[in-house]
Every structure is written in C-alpha cells, then in structure tokens.
Design a protein around this motif. Structure first.
Motif, PDB file in Angstrom:
ATOM      1  N   ASN A   1       0.836  -1.203   0.000  1.00 31.34           N
ATOM      2  CA  ASN A   1       0.000   0.000   0.000  1.00 31.34           C
ATOM      3  C   ASN A   1       0.871   1.253   0.000  1.00 31.34           C
ATOM      4  OD1 ASN A   1      -2.793  -1.013   0.178  1.00 31.34           O
ATOM      5  ND2 ASN A   1      -2.048  -2.005   2.036  1.00 31.34           N
TER       6      ASN A   1
ATOM      7  N   CYS B   1      -7.668  -3.841  -0.342  1.00 28.79           N
ATOM      8  CA  CYS B   1      -7.019  -2.511  -0.297  1.00 28.79           C
ATOM      9  C   CYS B   1      -7.191  -1.799  -1.634  1.00 28.79           C
ATOM     10  CB  CYS B   1      -5.540  -2.657   0.071  1.00 28.79           C
ATOM     11  SG  CYS B   1      -5.341  -3.183   1.783  1.00 28.79           S
TER      12      CYS B   1
ATOM     13  N   CYS C   1      -9.064   1.846  -2.408  1.00 32.37           N
ATOM     14  CA  CYS C   1      -8.478   2.928  -3.213  1.00 32.37           C
ATOM     15  C   CYS C   1      -9.474   3.399  -4.274  1.00 32.37           C
ATOM     16  CB  CYS C   1      -7.178   2.463  -3.877  1.00 32.37           C
ATOM     17  SG  CYS C   1      -5.856   2.271  -2.701  1.00 32.37           S
TER      18      CYS C   1
ATOM     19  N   VAL D   1      -8.100   7.193  -4.869  1.00 32.35           N
ATOM     20  CA  VAL D   1      -6.675   7.463  -4.628  1.00 32.35           C
ATOM     21  C   VAL D   1      -5.876   6.344  -5.290  1.00 32.35           C
ATOM     22  CG1 VAL D   1      -6.981   8.717  -2.444  1.00 32.35           C
ATOM     23  CG2 VAL D   1      -6.732   6.215  -2.408  1.00 32.35           C
ATOM     24  N   THR D   2      -4.588   6.602  -5.576  1.00 35.53           N
ATOM     25  CA  THR D   2      -3.799   5.538  -6.213  1.00 35.53           C
ATOM     26  C   THR D   2      -3.251   4.555  -5.184  1.00 35.53           C
ATOM     27  OG1 THR D   2      -1.978   7.106  -6.265  1.00 35.53           O
ATOM     28  CG2 THR D   2      -3.094   6.696  -8.349  1.00 35.53           C
ATOM     29  N   SER D   3      -3.046   5.019  -3.942  1.00 37.39           N
ATOM     30  CA  SER D   3      -2.638   4.073  -2.887  1.00 37.39           C
ATOM     31  C   SER D   3      -3.131   4.589  -1.543  1.00 37.39           C
ATOM     32  CB  SER D   3      -1.118   3.933  -2.852  1.00 37.39           C
ATOM     33  OG  SER D   3      -0.554   5.012  -2.127  1.00 37.39           O
ATOM     34  N   LEU D   4      -3.195   3.684  -0.568  1.00 34.43           N
ATOM     35  CA  LEU D   4      -3.683   4.088   0.760  1.00 34.43           C
ATOM     36  C   LEU D   4      -2.718   5.023   1.472  1.00 34.43           C
ATOM     37  CD1 LEU D   4      -5.458   0.925   2.173  1.00 34.43           C
ATOM     38  CD2 LEU D   4      -6.410   3.063   1.319  1.00 34.43           C
TER      39      LEU D   4
ATOM     40  N   GLU E   1      -1.985   7.749   0.453  1.00 41.76           N
ATOM     41  CA  GLU E   1      -2.531   9.106   0.300  1.00 41.76           C
ATOM     42  C   GLU E   1      -3.497   9.470   1.419  1.00 41.76           C
ATOM     43  OE1 GLU E   1      -3.928   9.973  -3.766  1.00 41.76           O
ATOM     44  OE2 GLU E   1      -2.506   8.446  -4.424  1.00 41.76           O
TER      45      GLU E   1
ATOM     46  N   CYS F   1      -9.012  -0.365   6.001  1.00 41.32           N
ATOM     47  CA  CYS F   1      -8.432   0.948   5.751  1.00 41.32           C
ATOM     48  C   CYS F   1      -7.838   1.515   7.040  1.00 41.32           C
ATOM     49  CB  CYS F   1      -9.520   1.869   5.202  1.00 41.32           C
ATOM     50  SG  CYS F   1      -8.946   3.530   4.883  1.00 41.32           S
TER      51      CYS F   1
END
Ligand code: GLA
Length: 396
Positions: A43, A241, A245, A250-253, A255, A277
């Motif tokens: 992530n 996960c 996203c 978002v592109t990854s957690l 963020e 999350c």
C-alpha cells in the motif's frame, strides 16, 4: 540438526557429488523479522524490518550450455539428503504461476535471461529458515539466487533492482501479490540496525537497534502454525485494499493520512473495508512513532505501539490466529513491554519486547498456555539484526 558449519560443508560435498565440480561461489540471503509496519508495503506505506542470521544459501557454478539444474538440500533430514536435480532449458522458462518452490529459481532465471544471463548453471540450495514461519523463507531463497546469479554473470543490477525482481517473481511466478518488504530487508539488512523503508519510493535509512543495551530482549516466538501465503487470505487483503483505493479515488492508501482518516472512512460503505483501511492508515503512523521511540530510547512507548499494532492486525485486518493472539496475551500478562505478530500472519511468528531476565519465565508461560490449549509447542529465539545478503567469501 546439523550445525551451520557442518551444513555448508555438507552442501559443498553434495554439490560435488551431484555435479562433479566445486561450486564457483556460495551466496547467503537472510530471512527477516518485521518490527512493525505490517501489510503496508503493498500500500506504498512504511515498514521497519531487520534481517536475521538464519539464511538461505545458494551454491552455484555456471555451465557452458543453456541447462539450469537445481536441487535442495534437506537440512532437517538426518542423514542429510539431496533430491536429484530438477532440470530445465533456459528457453523453456515461461512467466507463469507455479505451485512448487521451483517458481522462485525458475522465475529469477527467466527474468535474468532478459538482463544478460546467457548460460545455464548448476545450483544447490539449502535453507535454515523454516517454511511458513513468517520469517520470509521464500524471499531469502529468491534473494540468494538473484544476488548470486547477478554477481556470477556480472549483470550490474543494484540491490534495489534485485529486490524489485524478487517481488516480481513472488507476484508473477509464485502468485502472491506481496510487496517489497521481504526482499529489501534480506538484501539491505545491517548488523544491529533496522531498515526504515518507505515503499512509496523505496528509500530507506538505518535505525540502530540494540535492545540488550537497554536491558531488554526481543523474543521471537514461532507459533509453529505454518502459513502459506498463496493459499491464505493474503491475496484477498491486497484486493480489498485496491477496492478501498477505488472507493476513495486514490492511487494508494498512503494518500490517506491519520488526519483525514475519519473523512475517508465516511466514503467507504463496507464495514469490513472500513476496518482494513483503518489498519493500514494507523499502522503507517505507528511505524513513524516507533522510529521516534527507538531514537529516543523510549522502549515503554515502543512496546505499547507493538501491542496496538497487534490489536489492529487481529481486529481490523483479521490476519492473526488464536496461537499468535495467545502468545501476545501471555507475553503482556507476564510483564513484556509489548508484543505482536510479525509477517503476513495466518500463522507464523510473534515478537515480544521482554525485560532482560524475564525471558525464561515468559517462554515457560507461553509454552504452558499452548500446552493447556492443546496447541503444538512454540519455538523461541532471540534474533539479532544481521547483515543482509552477501557472497560467502570464506567458503570458495
Ligand atoms: C508477507 C509479504 C510482505 C508483506 C508482509 C506483511 O511477508 O511477503 O510483502 O506484505 O507479508 O507485512
């Protein structure tokens, strides 16, 4: 079980008996313990592992043709035995998932043929790391081969390149959507140091870690519940996960920070995904705080973070098992500063930060609790942060 020195000797002898030549070199790649930062690496998050001394060894000699031959020394069998070598022509290697350990050597060889590995080779491997113990036996196998072949053929890949390649092998050939934690720890470990790795850009720095200097010990508890990441729910967690996203755009957690966690959770409707999350976001913060604690020698607070990390893995990420929960609970009841499962979970190992002098009592209490519940007895050790993968100059 044979001692380490005996095993190297036996491995060299087995190599000579099998292939009729001496190995050109021996490469060692260690397993790892992750102090904290679990299920964050896929992530783009933070991790804090260290390499351990238990390692996988790869003995290798290049050949003049395109054949690759490999066999594994079974250290746990007495007398030590060796299986007859598996053989494959380099041209026959394909990027496909395999369910046996050969996924690792075949995957590494396949990728390295695209980086200039021109001939086949003869290989013997043996490992001191119990499979499924949560100490990264598979990454150690792949790293010993990856580093060894790169050096043998002077391919000029960096350790980060090799770690990324090992991750690709895990993902594509072994079918496990893992992150870079295990290979990077194995390849960059440093004596008495943790590797503080940011998987967002794979930058890392070393954090000196020597609990004994503060009258503490880091106890490793191998629950002896063997996991298999390819069949466990590991892939499901990684998928969950990705779904989060998508929900959050978002592109990854990575963020999602602790400050905007609550507003992010409001955008997720599934209670399960909310919990997943929350684990990832709070775990990243725990890693940052753990580094601060170690740098300030605040081991009481570090212990609390370890225990919070375990609770999050148990309740929010749901990757623990009763045996690991029990080890953690008993360790804390017996005066440890903190404890948590380490590694991917679904079995494997736990760690506990134990005041010096009470390690024996803690071990006894955990063993008794296991015995009372009819669990197989755990194994204990005190791992020391060790040097990462290297050529064994002293043997050849
Ligand atoms: C396994 C994987 C790692 C990491 C951990 C959990 O060890 O191989 O990439 O995801 O689980 O932190």
């Amino acid at each position: 079980m044979p001692t380490h020195a005996t095993s190297i000797g036996v491995a060299i002898q087995s190599f000579e008996n099998t292939y009729g030549v001496r190995p050109s070199g021996i490469w060692r790649a260690p397993g790892r313990v992750n102090l904290i930062g679990e299920h964050t690496d896929y992530n783009c998050g933070l991790v804090l592992p260290f390499a351990i001394s238990e390692s996988c060894f790869a003995l290798m000699t290049p050949r003049n043709d395109q054949l690759m031959r490999i066999c594994s020394l079974k250290e746990t069998t007495i007398p030590v035995t060796i299986e007859s070598p598996h053989e494959i022509h380099l041209d026959a290697l394909e990027p496909k998932t395999m369910s046996t350990w050969l996924a690792y050597p075949y995957g590494i060889a396949y990728l390295l043929t695209h980086h200039g590995m021109k001939t086949g080779c003869d290989i013997v491997v043996y490992s001191q790391i119990p499979i499924g113990s949560g100490l990264s036996s598979s990454a150690a196998l792949a790293c010993s081969l990856g580093l060894g072949l790169c050096e043998l053929y002077s391919l000029g890949l960096s350790r980060l390149d090799i770690a990324q390649m090992v991750r690709q092998v895990e993902n594509t050939f072994a079918g496990v959507p893992s992150g870079i934690l295990d290979p990077l720890a194995s390849l960059t470990g440093k004596l008495d140091n943790l590797v503080y790795l940011d998987t967002l850009d794979n930058s890392y720095r070393y954090i000196p870690f020597n609990p004994t200097s503060c009258d503490l010990e880091l106890l490793l508890i191998d629950s002896n519940v063997r996991h298999r990441l390819s069949t466990s729910q590991y892939a499901q967690r990684s998928q969950e996960c990705l779904e989060i996203c998508e929900n959050l755009s978002v592109t990854s957690l990575r963020e999602v920070s602790l400050d905007n966690l609550e507003s992010a959770l409001e955008l997720i409707s599934s209670p399960v995904l909310k919990r997943r999350c929350r684990h990832v976001v709070t775990e990243n913060r725990r890693v940052e705080l753990a580094v601060e604690c170690i740098e300030n020698q605040d081991f009481v607070q570090l212990g609390a973070l370890l225990t919070q990390g375990h609770e999050s893995l148990r309740d929010d990420f749901e990757v623990s098992v009763p045996e690991l929960d029990m080890a953690v609970e008993v360790a804390i009841t017996r005066g440890c500063l903190g404890a948590r499962m380490t590694g991917g979970g679904f079995g494997g190992s736990a760690i506990a930060l134990v005041p010096k002098g009470s390690s024996e009592a803690v071990r006894k209490a955990i063993s008794e609790a296991y015995d009372k519940h009819g669990y197989a007895l755990p194994d204990f050790s005190i791992p020391r942060p060790s040097q990462g993968a290297t050529r064994q100059e002293d043997y050849c």
